[in-house]
Scaffold this motif. Structure first.
Motif, PDB file in Angstrom:
ATOM      1  N   ILE A  74       1.256  -5.934  -4.593  1.00  0.00           N
ATOM      2  CA  ILE A  74       0.903  -5.025  -5.689  1.00  0.00           C
ATOM      3  C   ILE A  74       1.228  -3.586  -5.309  1.00  0.00           C
ATOM      4  O   ILE A  74       1.237  -3.226  -4.134  1.00  0.00           O
ATOM      5  N   GLY A  75       1.480  -2.781  -6.322  1.00  0.00           N
ATOM      6  CA  GLY A  75       1.977  -1.437  -6.111  1.00  0.00           C
ATOM      7  C   GLY A  75       0.953  -0.332  -5.957  1.00  0.00           C
ATOM      8  O   GLY A  75       1.330   0.836  -5.866  1.00  0.00           O
ATOM      9  N   LEU A  76      -0.323  -0.651  -5.914  1.00  0.00           N
ATOM     10  CA  LEU A  76      -1.330   0.415  -5.778  1.00  0.00           C
ATOM     11  C   LEU A  76      -1.063   1.342  -4.594  1.00  0.00           C
ATOM     12  O   LEU A  76      -1.117   2.558  -4.749  1.00  0.00           O
ATOM     13  N   PRO A  77      -0.780   0.814  -3.411  1.00  0.00           N
ATOM     14  CA  PRO A  77      -0.548   1.729  -2.282  1.00  0.00           C
ATOM     15  C   PRO A  77       0.661   2.644  -2.470  1.00  0.00           C
ATOM     16  O   PRO A  77       0.686   3.749  -1.936  1.00  0.00           O
ATOM     17  N   ASP A  78       1.634   2.198  -3.257  1.00  0.00           N
ATOM     18  CA  ASP A  78       2.794   3.042  -3.525  1.00  0.00           C
ATOM     19  C   ASP A  78       2.440   4.171  -4.493  1.00  0.00           C
ATOM     20  O   ASP A  78       3.051   5.232  -4.461  1.00  0.00           O
ATOM     21  N   ARG A  79       1.459   3.924  -5.337  1.00  0.00           N
ATOM     22  CA  ARG A  79       1.040   4.930  -6.325  1.00  0.00           C
ATOM     23  C   ARG A  79       0.004   5.896  -5.767  1.00  0.00           C
ATOM     24  O   ARG A  79      -0.150   6.996  -6.284  1.00  0.00           O
ATOM     25  N   VAL A  80      -0.745   5.481  -4.754  1.00  0.00           N
ATOM     26  CA  VAL A  80      -1.836   6.288  -4.201  1.00  0.00           C
ATOM     27  C   VAL A  80      -1.442   6.728  -2.794  1.00  0.00           C
ATOM     28  O   VAL A  80      -1.619   5.991  -1.833  1.00  0.00           O
TER      29      VAL A  80
ATOM     30  N   ALA B 181      -4.566   9.698  -5.910  1.00  0.00           N
ATOM     31  CA  ALA B 181      -5.770   8.867  -5.985  1.00  0.00           C
ATOM     32  C   ALA B 181      -6.638   9.307  -7.157  1.00  0.00           C
ATOM     33  O   ALA B 181      -7.131   8.472  -7.932  1.00  0.00           O
ATOM     34  N   THR B 182      -6.808  10.609  -7.299  1.00  0.00           N
ATOM     35  CA  THR B 182      -7.600  11.151  -8.402  1.00  0.00           C
ATOM     36  C   THR B 182      -6.965  10.786  -9.741  1.00  0.00           C
ATOM     37  O   THR B 182      -7.661  10.378 -10.676  1.00  0.00           O
ATOM     38  N   ALA B 183      -5.659  10.930  -9.832  1.00  0.00           N
ATOM     39  CA  ALA B 183      -4.958  10.631 -11.085  1.00  0.00           C
ATOM     40  C   ALA B 183      -5.110   9.163 -11.480  1.00  0.00           C
ATOM     41  O   ALA B 183      -5.340   8.852 -12.657  1.00  0.00           O
TER      42      ALA B 183
END
Length: 195
Positions: free
Chosen positions: A46-52, A58-60
């Motif tokens: 999953i891409g969460l770590p790429d986005r945060v 993280a706030t966004a």
């Protein structure tokens, strides 16, 4: 605010100190630290770590889910184990008009093997079906993500099909499996005690 001070909004996930809580904007620093600890493990599918990647991102992300919650189209919850954020579950989509929602999850390696995601998703499905009247709850996972597929199986979901090579992620096209449970099936499992 120290860890555990928002416990009035927590749901116990069992006797092992695990809790499910809303994951809110003011958790951004804690969420970023969690992503940093689990970046490699979480990012396999999953891409969460790429986005945060920093406090602003993280706030966004957390703000985007606060906005979804306000619009009643999605929600985000954290899983805390002994006061430490180790993962989370979410309503990726939540469509009241159609009676369909999609649940999902992520977990850092420190939380693996404890049934945390299965227990947390049960809470979400119970709420979606019993409180919000959802007819269908979906689960989407890469075919190679056996841990995620095993959660769907433990929840009594049915595999609806596979979207072949539908998800390009980190240079690889992944097959995505669609699993679901209908409200009547969920209630039948509840009555039979099989959850």
């Amino acid at each position: 605010m120290k860890a555990g001070e928002d416990a009035m909004f927590a749901i116990s996930l069992g006797d092992d100190g695990a809790e499910l809580r809303p994951l809110e904007v003011w958790h951004a620093a804690e969420y970023l630290a969690h992503m940093d600890r689990g970046r490699e493990y979480i990012g396999r599918y999953i891409g969460l770590p790429d986005r945060v990647t920093d406090l602003a991102s993280a706030t966004a992300l957390l703000q985007s889910y606060a906005d979804k919650a306000a619009a009643d189209i999605g929600r985000l919850y954290g899983i805390w184990l002994d006061g430490v954020l180790v993962g989370g579950v979410l309503f990726k989509t939540f469509d009241v008009a159609s009676g369909t929602c999609e649940v999902g999850c992520w977990l850092e390696e420190a939380g693996v093997g404890r049934g945390l995601v299965t227990r947390a998703i049960r809470v979400l499905i119970d709420w979606a079906v019993e409180q919000r009247g959802m007819h269908r709850v979906e689960w989407v996972a890469a075919s190679g993500n056996t841990a995620s597929i095993n959660v769907a199986k433990r929840l009594g979901m049915v595999r609806d099909g596979v979207l072949r090579e539908s998800f390009p992620y980190r240079g690889v096209r992944h097959d995505m499996e669609i699993w679901s449970v209908l409200a009547r099936e969920w209630r039948d499992r509840d009555r039979s005690g099989r959850r």
